[in-house]
Scaffold this active site. Structure first.
Site: not given
Length: 335
Positions: A58-61, A86
């Site tokens: 999810w970090y920076s998609a 994750k």
């Protein structure tokens, strides 16, 4: 840097873990750093002995994984690193591109490995609890991912203690791989996990890694782009008690000739229940300052002075803004 045992596993990790939510794409969040700015930070972390890095799809998609992991493996051999990623949060508008279903988790691990340019992650984590997927489905597919060699260990983050315990119980009842890591929020401003999650993990020999040990900058006295744009900050931090605790941290820092961040991190490091604090950084100097906390020891009186102010709070929900006040007159509404 000192290495420590990861719970009751044979895995050894650096005493500090580097969280990479701030590295990836400024188009995702205005405070996220692009590739050119991220690389010097990662190099300095490696130079100072950090080998444990926390990522998430999810970090920076997804861009965070595609920047951080290849940068690290271009600097040191893959086997010298402990990498975690994750899955849970929506990666697109496809209803199956989120959650902890078999379909999503199998796709998520393959997508993450492709972006990271590696055959495996050391720890594959569920980013949150999924009330819409049977726990048996989730734990069986996580076991399959470990058996396939795509992950060495399993971890979880951001859930209630009873949910985490139930997931592990179901895994063990079926002979599946259990979680060996809980990643939860913990700092001088947020200690609710002391009530149930930390005792459970201690009893079970589960390694606890904690995010936001500086309460997203509050305990460092920082006023940067993130502090002005992150809704989690505005909805969960900044009440009168927070300010009082921060003032005490500042006083100790001034008396000891150091920084607020060093004091706040040293307090977390002093807690035996915490295996590894997860630090973040927006600059090389922040990495250097945070690592100094490993050599800074608070006195018992200073620890007690920092402990004394805390009061029970409403549980912080990282999924949606929390409209409830955090101080409930000593009544705990969650754990």
């Amino acid at each position: 840097m000192e290495t420590v045992s990861f719970g009751q596993t044979g895995l050894k990790v650096s005493k500090l873990c580097f969280g990479t939510m701030t590295l990836g794409s400024s188009e995702w969040k205005p405070w996220a750093l692009d590739d050119a700015d991220a690389r010097p930070i990662l190099k300095r972390a490696l130079d100072l002995g950090i080998t444990f890095f926390d990522l998430a799809d999810w970090y920076s998609a997804g861009i965070g994984e595609s920047i951080v992991a290849p940068a690290l493996t271009s600097m040191v051999p893959r086997d010298r690193l402990v990498l975690t990623t994750k899955a849970y949060y929506a990666m697109s508008d496809d209803p199956n591109d989120q959650g902890l279903s078999r379909k999503h988790l199998l796709s998520a691990i393959d997508s993450s490995l492709s972006r990271m340019g590696t055959d495996y992650v050391d720890i594959f984590m569920v980013h949150a609890f999924d009330p819409d997927t049977p726990i048996e489905e989730t734990m069986e597919v996580l076991h399959d991912i470990v058996r396939s060699g795509k992950a060495r260990y399993l971890g979880a983050s951001t859930m209630f203690a009873w949910q985490f315990a139930l997931m592990n119980h179901i895994a063990r009842e079926n002979g599946w791989t259990p979680f060996v890591n809980m990643q939860c929020q913990y700092s001088l401003l947020y200690r609710e996990n002391e009530r149930e999650m930390l005792p459970y993990c201690s009893d079970q020999g589960i390694a606890v890694t904690c995010f936001s040990p500086l309460a997203r900058g509050w305990l460092a006295g920082s006023q940067d782009c993130r502090s002005q744009t992150d809704w989690i900050l505005s909805n969960n931090y900044g009440d009168a008690l927070d300010l009082e605790i921060c003032a005490r941290v500042k006083t100790i820092a001034k008396e000891r000739g150091t920084t607020m961040a060093e004091v706040a991190l040293a307090w977390v490091i002093s807690k035996q229940a915490i295996c590894c604090p997860i630090i973040g950084a927006g600059s090389v100097s922040q990495v250097e300052d945070n690592i100094k906390a490993l050599d800074f020891e608070l006195t018992p009186d200073e620890i007690e002075a920092l402990n004394a102010l805390y009061r029970p709070r409403d549980v912080i929900n990282d999924h949606v803004p929390n409209p409830m006040p955090r101080h409930l007159g000593g009544v705990l509404t969650g754990s």
